[in-house]
Design an enzyme around this catalytic site. Structure first.
Site, mmCIF file in Angstrom:
data_model
loop_
_atom_site.group_PDB
_atom_site.id
_atom_site.type_symbol
_atom_site.label_atom_id
_atom_site.label_comp_id
_atom_site.label_asym_id
_atom_site.label_seq_id
_atom_site.Cartn_x
_atom_site.Cartn_y
_atom_site.Cartn_z
ATOM 1 N N GLU A 53 20.775 65.995 11.982
ATOM 2 C CA GLU A 53 20.631 66.152 10.536
ATOM 3 C C GLU A 53 20.133 67.492 10.469
ATOM 4 O OE1 GLU A 53 18.565 63.070 8.044
ATOM 5 O OE2 GLU A 53 18.232 64.630 6.659
ATOM 6 N N LYS A 111 11.696 56.677 5.405
ATOM 7 C CA LYS A 111 13.112 57.335 6.322
ATOM 8 C C LYS A 111 12.512 58.645 6.636
ATOM 9 C CE LYS A 111 17.218 59.293 6.731
ATOM 10 N NZ LYS A 111 17.414 60.617 6.751
ATOM 11 N N ASP A 135 13.117 54.154 22.964
ATOM 12 C CA ASP A 135 13.676 53.228 22.361
ATOM 13 C C ASP A 135 13.376 53.046 20.829
ATOM 14 O OD1 ASP A 135 14.582 50.850 20.995
ATOM 15 O OD2 ASP A 135 13.964 49.558 22.537
ATOM 16 N N HIS A 169 18.546 72.475 1.350
ATOM 17 C CA HIS A 169 19.679 71.854 2.089
ATOM 18 C C HIS A 169 21.149 72.513 1.823
ATOM 19 C CE1 HIS A 169 18.447 67.585 3.728
ATOM 20 N NE2 HIS A 169 17.432 68.200 3.282
HETATM 21 P P1 NAD Z 1 10.208 49.510 32.950
HETATM 22 O O1 NAD Z 1 10.149 47.916 33.034
HETATM 23 O O2 NAD Z 1 11.467 50.019 33.377
HETATM 24 O O3 NAD Z 1 9.095 49.997 33.762
HETATM 25 C C1 NAD Z 1 7.643 49.654 33.472
HETATM 26 C C2 NAD Z 1 6.936 49.556 34.598
HETATM 27 O O4 NAD Z 1 6.623 50.539 35.134
HETATM 28 C C3 NAD Z 1 5.604 48.628 34.348
HETATM 29 O O5 NAD Z 1 5.733 47.602 34.219
HETATM 30 C C4 NAD Z 1 4.916 49.306 35.597
HETATM 31 O O6 NAD Z 1 5.294 48.276 36.766
HETATM 32 C C5 NAD Z 1 5.416 50.611 36.024
HETATM 33 N N1 NAD Z 1 4.771 51.460 35.995
HETATM 34 C C6 NAD Z 1 4.627 52.620 36.775
HETATM 35 N N2 NAD Z 1 3.569 53.607 36.521
HETATM 36 C C7 NAD Z 1 3.059 53.207 35.319
HETATM 37 C C8 NAD Z 1 1.934 53.686 34.509
HETATM 38 N N3 NAD Z 1 1.322 54.825 34.546
HETATM 39 N N4 NAD Z 1 1.624 52.947 33.344
HETATM 40 C C9 NAD Z 1 2.528 51.746 32.983
HETATM 41 N N5 NAD Z 1 3.404 51.050 34.030
HETATM 42 C C10 NAD Z 1 3.675 51.842 35.091
HETATM 43 O O7 NAD Z 1 9.842 49.692 31.486
HETATM 44 P P2 NAD Z 1 9.200 48.793 30.250
HETATM 45 O O8 NAD Z 1 8.415 49.696 29.548
HETATM 46 O O9 NAD Z 1 8.656 47.477 30.484
HETATM 47 O O10 NAD Z 1 10.452 48.529 28.992
HETATM 48 C C11 NAD Z 1 11.138 49.399 28.371
HETATM 49 C C12 NAD Z 1 12.401 49.048 28.175
HETATM 50 O O11 NAD Z 1 12.794 47.720 27.363
HETATM 51 C C13 NAD Z 1 13.159 49.957 27.279
HETATM 52 O O12 NAD Z 1 14.215 50.888 27.743
HETATM 53 C C14 NAD Z 1 13.466 49.284 25.973
HETATM 54 O O13 NAD Z 1 14.659 49.672 25.407
HETATM 55 C C15 NAD Z 1 13.883 48.153 26.734
HETATM 56 N N6 NAD Z 1 13.516 46.621 25.874
HETATM 57 C C16 NAD Z 1 13.188 46.632 24.557
HETATM 58 C C17 NAD Z 1 12.986 45.301 23.831
HETATM 59 C C18 NAD Z 1 12.232 45.314 22.554
HETATM 60 O O14 NAD Z 1 11.643 46.359 21.934
HETATM 61 N N7 NAD Z 1 12.414 44.460 21.709
HETATM 62 C C19 NAD Z 1 13.248 44.254 24.479
HETATM 63 C C20 NAD Z 1 13.887 44.245 25.717
HETATM 64 C C21 NAD Z 1 13.874 45.384 26.399
#
Ligand code: NAD
Length: 424
Positions: A86, A264, A280, A378
């Site tokens: 946008e 928004k 996300d 715009h």
């Molecule tokens: P992830 O599981 O890929 O990684 C996170 C992991 O990295 C942690 O659990 C930890 O073990 C490790 N880690 C390493 N260094 C760290 C640090 N400094 N701090 C914290 N952790 C560290 O990612 P995530 O963040 O658990 O999940 C995010 C993903 O889940 C996104 O891609 C999202 O789109 C997706 N998701 C979202 C939903 C929702 O929002 N409802 C539901 C399901 C999945």
């Protein structure tokens, strides 16, 4: 170089060529030649990497990546990458950041990065006894959750607390367990969901009920980012403009029809930064809007008021479930580059800048609305879209935009006429 190395105050950035802008960014963020090349690579995502990210890949899809300039957050200057389709959003953010830095800049902060995982418990025979049993076993449950993610615990995060809620629903009363998890630099959805799944059988035993859902909540109201700025009345156009912005905000805060558009606009900024960092953004949108409705009425995410000096004070508070490890942030090469461009080493820093951009974006929209109206700024960009849609290419685009703006009628039929005429 128009400004010193650490400064994000770059005047006339929008007037420079892409090459000049990249050179400035490269100098400020110490980009390598490969990183500069990546910026110009049309999106930076190879099919190989894309194929590992989602299913059924047939290609990639690029967005324009702009840099918002002039941001000063907590005394530190930041170049802010924004990916968005946008027009006007990056310009408005940069302009408002300039006004905000003429005051004391933006003060931002955030809570600990605590996400909520929900466990839905059905058919509990004795809710009182179930609550007591879970409360007594809290320590063990937290310990069990933490065993699932030793890395997170090593980084200082992990399960922190357990709360119980009774929810009345169409399907009857249910007990809902909230697992509070400090996710440090991760967004945390995978981490939290894994923990909830492991706790489920133990929770069933303790409550004598049946666990159905085990899933993170996007209403991340324990993980809030806050940004606040004072804008001098002289900078924004005088005390009348300050009063009008406060009235415009009051309209949004009182009326959901206005609040939806007002919020928004805030998300224009937040989501654009989120996209640049491969966050996300659906999680952020869901969290923001649910938070805006937390007291039963959908309201403004910001507040705007006038202080005793007659200056404008804006505050934004919003859930900010973002991460800089995990998710796609480390897989997407441009997102990794954006971390370097902005100089981010902790998720909380990114959260604070994102809230600051949301606040600036909201001010940009409010200021335009109370003054010349939103279409004014715009118009030229809209004209550009129209002439391109009408078939203008190359040099013709600028000439057609001029002619269309001069005609005073920024409409598609006029754009077609202009392009046809100029093509001869
Ligand atoms: P992830 O599981 O890929 O990684 C996170 C992991 O990295 C942690 O659990 C930890 O073990 C490790 N880690 C390493 N260094 C760290 C640090 N400094 N701090 C914290 N952790 C560290 O990612 P995530 O963040 O658990 O999940 C995010 C993903 O889940 C996104 O891609 C999202 O789109 C997706 N998701 C979202 C939903 C929702 O929002 N409802 C539901 C399901 C999945």
């Amino acid at each position: 170089m128009a400004s010193e190395k650490g400064s994000s105050r770059i005047s006339g950035f929008y007037r420079k060529s892409i090459e000049e802008r990249v050179a400035i960014a490269a100098e400020k963020a110490d980009l390598t030649a490969e990183e500069v090349e990546l910026l110009g690579s049309g999106g930076g995502l190879t099919l190989d990497v894309a194929d590992r990210m989602i299913e059924n890949v047939v290609g990639t899809m690029a967005y324009p990546l702009g840099l918002a300039v002039n941001f000063r957050v907590n005394g530190r200057d930041r170049l802010v990458p924004m990916a968005i389709e946008e027009p006007s959003v990056v310009a408005a953010a940069s302009n408002m950041a300039r006004l905000m830095r003429e005051g004391d800049g933006i003060e931002a902060g955030c809570t600990d990065p605590v996400m909520i995982g929900q466990i839905q418990i059905l058919d509990v025979p004795d809710v009182g006894a179930a609550k007591k049993a879970v409360t007594e076993a809290k320590g063990e449950l937290i310990e069990l959750a933490n065993q699932q993610d030793p890395v997170l615990v090593r980084f200082g995060g992990g399960a922190r607390d357990i709360q119980l809620r009774e929810v009345d629903s169409e399907a009857g009363k249910m007990l809902v367990l909230h697992l509070l998890v400090d996710c440090r630099d991760a967004m945390g959805a995978n981490a939290v969901n894994t923990m909830c799944e492991v706790l489920a059988p133990v929770v069933e035993k303790l409550t004598e009920g049946r666990v159905l859902l085990r899933i993170i909540s996007n209403l991340a109201d324990n993980r809030l980012a806050r940004a606040e700025a004072v804008v001098k009345k002289e900078a924004i156009g005088g005390e009348q403009v300050v009063d009008d912005i406060v009235s415009a905000w009051a309209f949004a805060d009182a009326d959901p029809y206005r609040a939806a558009t007002h919020n928004k606009g805030i998300m224009n900024g937040i989501v654009a930064v989120a996209l640049a960092f491969a966050q996300d953004h659906r999680a952020l949108e869901a969290g923001a809007h649910a938070y805006a409705a937390r007291d039963g009425r959908y309201r403004s995410l910001t507040t705007w008021s006038k202080n005793e000096d007659g200056d404008l004070v804006g505050v934004l508070e919003v859930p900010m479930a973002i991460g800089i490890v995990g998710g796609a942030t480390r897989t997407h090469p441009v997102a990794r580059l954006c971390l370097k461009l902005m100089g981010v080493s902790k998720a909380t820093e990114l959260a604070e800048v994102m809230a600051s951009v949301g606040l600036a974006q909201n001010l940009g929209a409010l200021r335009a609305l109370v003054q010349e109206g939103i279409q004014h700024g715009h118009m030229r960009l809209h004209a550009r879209n129209l002439v391109v849609m009408a078939g203008a290419e190359g040099d013709l685009v600028d000439r057609a935009v001029e002619a269309l703006v001069e005609s005073g009628e920024i409409r598609f039929d006029r754009a077609q006429e202009v392009v046809k005429r100029l093509k001869g």
